[in-house]
Write a protein that holds these residues in place. Structure first.
Motif, PDB file in Angstrom:
ATOM      1  N   PHE A  36       0.841  -1.192   0.000  1.00 26.81           N
ATOM      2  CA  PHE A  36       0.000   0.000   0.000  1.00 26.81           C
ATOM      3  C   PHE A  36       0.883   1.251   0.000  1.00 26.81           C
ATOM      4  O   PHE A  36       1.949   1.266   0.614  1.00 26.81           O
ATOM      5  CB  PHE A  36      -0.870   0.051   1.257  1.00 26.81           C
ATOM      6  CG  PHE A  36      -1.729  -1.155   1.478  1.00 26.81           C
ATOM      7  CD1 PHE A  36      -1.214  -2.298   2.059  1.00 26.81           C
ATOM      8  CD2 PHE A  36      -3.064  -1.142   1.118  1.00 26.81           C
ATOM      9  CE1 PHE A  36      -2.006  -3.426   2.268  1.00 26.81           C
ATOM     10  CE2 PHE A  36      -3.870  -2.249   1.330  1.00 26.81           C
ATOM     11  CZ  PHE A  36      -3.345  -3.393   1.895  1.00 26.81           C
ATOM     12  N   TRP A  37       0.382   2.293  -0.650  1.00 26.77           N
ATOM     13  CA  TRP A  37       1.006   3.614  -0.554  1.00 26.77           C
ATOM     14  C   TRP A  37      -0.012   4.586   0.043  1.00 26.77           C
ATOM     15  O   TRP A  37      -1.193   4.586  -0.344  1.00 26.77           O
ATOM     16  CB  TRP A  37       1.428   4.122  -1.927  1.00 26.77           C
ATOM     17  CG  TRP A  37       2.655   3.491  -2.486  1.00 26.77           C
ATOM     18  CD1 TRP A  37       2.733   2.429  -3.346  1.00 26.77           C
ATOM     19  CD2 TRP A  37       4.011   3.891  -2.247  1.00 26.77           C
ATOM     20  NE1 TRP A  37       4.044   2.152  -3.644  1.00 26.77           N
ATOM     21  CE2 TRP A  37       4.848   3.036  -2.994  1.00 26.77           C
ATOM     22  CE3 TRP A  37       4.610   4.907  -1.489  1.00 26.77           C
ATOM     23  CZ2 TRP A  37       6.253   3.155  -2.990  1.00 26.77           C
ATOM     24  CZ3 TRP A  37       5.983   5.017  -1.477  1.00 26.77           C
ATOM     25  CH2 TRP A  37       6.793   4.153  -2.227  1.00 26.77           C
ATOM     26  N   TYR A  38       0.459   5.391   0.985  1.00 26.21           N
ATOM     27  CA  TYR A  38      -0.350   6.430   1.617  1.00 26.21           C
ATOM     28  C   TYR A  38       0.450   7.736   1.582  1.00 26.21           C
ATOM     29  O   TYR A  38       1.672   7.746   1.473  1.00 26.21           O
ATOM     30  CB  TYR A  38      -0.649   6.093   3.088  1.00 26.21           C
ATOM     31  CG  TYR A  38      -1.495   4.870   3.322  1.00 26.21           C
ATOM     32  CD1 TYR A  38      -0.923   3.600   3.386  1.00 26.21           C
ATOM     33  CD2 TYR A  38      -2.876   4.976   3.496  1.00 26.21           C
ATOM     34  CE1 TYR A  38      -1.705   2.470   3.611  1.00 26.21           C
ATOM     35  CE2 TYR A  38      -3.659   3.855   3.726  1.00 26.21           C
ATOM     36  CZ  TYR A  38      -3.063   2.609   3.780  1.00 26.21           C
ATOM     37  OH  TYR A  38      -3.840   1.494   4.003  1.00 26.21           O
ATOM     38  N   ARG A  39      -0.285   8.833   1.709  1.00 23.93           N
ATOM     39  CA  ARG A  39       0.342  10.152   1.785  1.00 23.93           C
ATOM     40  C   ARG A  39      -0.139  10.809   3.072  1.00 23.93           C
ATOM     41  O   ARG A  39      -1.328  10.725   3.415  1.00 23.93           O
ATOM     42  CB  ARG A  39      -0.053  10.990   0.566  1.00 23.93           C
ATOM     43  CG  ARG A  39       0.456  12.403   0.587  1.00 23.93           C
ATOM     44  CD  ARG A  39       0.245  13.088  -0.756  1.00 23.93           C
ATOM     45  NE  ARG A  39      -1.145  13.247  -1.116  1.00 23.93           N
ATOM     46  CZ  ARG A  39      -1.563  13.798  -2.255  1.00 23.93           C
ATOM     47  NH1 ARG A  39      -0.657  14.225  -3.134  1.00 23.93           N
ATOM     48  NH2 ARG A  39      -2.843  13.919  -2.509  1.00 23.93           N
ATOM     49  N   LEU A  94       4.118   7.233   2.670  1.00 24.29           N
ATOM     50  CA  LEU A  94       4.302   6.027   3.469  1.00 24.29           C
ATOM     51  C   LEU A  94       3.947   4.789   2.651  1.00 24.29           C
ATOM     52  O   LEU A  94       2.945   4.766   1.938  1.00 24.29           O
ATOM     53  CB  LEU A  94       3.406   6.074   4.705  1.00 24.29           C
ATOM     54  CG  LEU A  94       3.787   7.129   5.757  1.00 24.29           C
ATOM     55  CD1 LEU A  94       2.586   7.477   6.622  1.00 24.29           C
ATOM     56  CD2 LEU A  94       4.924   6.614   6.628  1.00 24.29           C
ATOM     57  N   CYS A  95       4.760   3.783   2.778  1.00 24.82           N
ATOM     58  CA  CYS A  95       4.509   2.488   2.165  1.00 24.82           C
ATOM     59  C   CYS A  95       4.226   1.486   3.275  1.00 24.82           C
ATOM     60  O   CYS A  95       4.835   1.557   4.358  1.00 24.82           O
ATOM     61  CB  CYS A  95       5.731   2.050   1.351  1.00 24.82           C
ATOM     62  SG  CYS A  95       5.607   0.409   0.619  1.00 24.82           S
ATOM     63  N   ALA A  96       3.299   0.592   3.043  1.00 21.40           N
ATOM     64  CA  ALA A  96       2.982  -0.444   4.022  1.00 21.40           C
ATOM     65  C   ALA A  96       2.821  -1.769   3.302  1.00 21.40           C
ATOM     66  O   ALA A  96       2.468  -1.812   2.121  1.00 21.40           O
ATOM     67  CB  ALA A  96       1.700  -0.099   4.784  1.00 21.40           C
ATOM     68  N   SER A  97       3.085  -2.854   4.003  1.00 19.15           N
ATOM     69  CA  SER A  97       2.827  -4.171   3.428  1.00 19.15           C
ATOM     70  C   SER A  97       2.087  -5.038   4.431  1.00 19.15           C
ATOM     71  O   SER A  97       2.115  -4.777   5.640  1.00 19.15           O
ATOM     72  CB  SER A  97       4.135  -4.859   2.989  1.00 19.15           C
ATOM     73  OG  SER A  97       4.927  -5.267   4.097  1.00 19.15           O
ATOM     74  N   SER A  98       1.401  -6.025   3.917  1.00 15.67           N
ATOM     75  CA  SER A  98       0.665  -6.943   4.788  1.00 15.67           C
ATOM     76  C   SER A  98       0.481  -8.279   4.087  1.00 15.67           C
ATOM     77  O   SER A  98       0.703  -8.398   2.879  1.00 15.67           O
ATOM     78  CB  SER A  98      -0.699  -6.356   5.167  1.00 15.67           C
ATOM     79  OG  SER A  98      -1.615  -6.475   4.096  1.00 15.67           O
ATOM     80  N   ARG A  99       0.060  -9.251   4.856  1.00 10.79           N
ATOM     81  CA  ARG A  99      -0.406 -10.491   4.253  1.00 10.79           C
ATOM     82  C   ARG A  99      -1.780 -10.205   3.671  1.00 10.79           C
ATOM     83  O   ARG A  99      -2.348  -9.132   3.889  1.00 10.79           O
ATOM     84  CB  ARG A  99      -0.470 -11.588   5.321  1.00 10.79           C
ATOM     85  CG  ARG A  99       0.907 -11.950   5.859  1.00 10.79           C
ATOM     86  CD  ARG A  99       0.831 -12.817   7.080  1.00 10.79           C
ATOM     87  NE  ARG A  99       0.121 -12.167   8.171  1.00 10.79           N
ATOM     88  CZ  ARG A  99       0.224 -12.501   9.441  1.00 10.79           C
ATOM     89  NH1 ARG A  99       1.026 -13.482   9.800  1.00 10.79           N
ATOM     90  NH2 ARG A  99      -0.459 -11.887  10.379  1.00 10.79           N
ATOM     91  N   LEU A 100      -2.341 -11.140   2.956  1.00 18.19           N
ATOM     92  CA  LEU A 100      -3.632 -10.913   2.336  1.00 18.19           C
ATOM     93  C   LEU A 100      -4.743 -10.923   3.378  1.00 18.19           C
ATOM     94  O   LEU A 100      -4.602 -11.467   4.466  1.00 18.19           O
ATOM     95  CB  LEU A 100      -3.898 -11.979   1.278  1.00 18.19           C
ATOM     96  CG  LEU A 100      -2.975 -11.922   0.054  1.00 18.19           C
ATOM     97  CD1 LEU A 100      -3.325 -13.032  -0.922  1.00 18.19           C
ATOM     98  CD2 LEU A 100      -3.063 -10.560  -0.616  1.00 18.19           C
TER      99      LEU A 100
END
Lengths: 113, 112
Positions: free
Chosen positions: A33-36, A91-97
């Motif tokens: 994901f990308w957020y600002r 901001l970048c975020a990662s997660s499992r599905l």
């Protein structure tokens, strides 16, 4: 596990220049994901990849912003012809599905002069 | 418009006291998450509470969820100076997507 890695941590560009922001998600995570984040608008969703495929870019400004995920180990957010209003922390975020914890990187602070 | 919002801009307590941050949201959700962001860092998740849960605990933290009033609270007991941060609630948008909709955040200051 180094967590989500974002580079550069700080970037200063002149108005009209291009800015490319990099994100390395946590190994094994399938969603990126990308957020600002700005003082005025808070944390805003920009775009989302699942297994490298773009799923939702509803938060992306239609002009000048693009995101890619060429392989599972990195994603890029590119801003063409930067404007002062693009100044923010990206901001970048990662997660499992699925509905799961999103792990955020430290962010890239972009300043457009 | 915000789909999720905290009810206080800022709170200040002294170390050892308890504090509660409240949040309201506007859509049907699958889950609500509480995140904390310290200066210069990205947000870090504290608690994820699903729509079929009413309460979730994590150490000194306790989150509640009331789907009928579309509200949630995060309580911190025995606060410490290192709890000073901005606290966000975040929800999904009710669709099948996984993006998070964040509130504006509540700045909590814990003083010695």
């Amino acid at each position: 596990n180094a967590g989500v890695i974002q580079t550069p941590r700080h970037k200063v560009t002149g108005k009209g220049q291009e800015a490319t922001l990099w994100c390395e998600p946590i190994s094994g995570h399938s969603a990126v994901f990308w957020y600002r984040q700005t003082i005025v608008q808070g944390l805003e969703f920009l775009t989302y990849f699942r297994n490298q495929a773009p799923i939702d870019d509803s938060g992306m400004p239609k002009e000048r912003f693009s995101a890619q995920m060429p392989n599972q180990s990195h994603s890029t957010l590119k801003i063409q012809s930067t404007q002062p209003q693009d100044s923010a922390v990206y901001l970048c975020a990662s997660s499992r599905l699925g509905i799961d914890t999103q792990y955020f990187g430290p962010g890239t602070r972009l300043l457009v002069l | 418009s915000q789909l999720a919002e905290e009810n206080s801009w800022a709170l200040s307590v002294h170390e050892g006291e308890s504090v509660t941050v409240n949040c309201s949201y506007k859509t049907s959700i699958t889950a609500l998450q509480w995140y904390r962001q310290k200066s210069g860092k990205g947000p870090a998740q504290l608690i994820l509470i699903r729509s079929n849960e009413r309460e979730k605990r994590n150490g000194r933290l306790r989150a509640t969820l009331d789907t009928s009033s579309q509200s949630s609270s995060l309580s911190i007991t025995a606060t410490r100076c290192e709890d000073t941060a901005v606290y966000f609630c975040a929800t999904d948008d009710g669709s099948s997507g996984n993006k998070l909709i964040f509130g504006i955040g509540t700045l909590l200051s814990v003083k010695p």
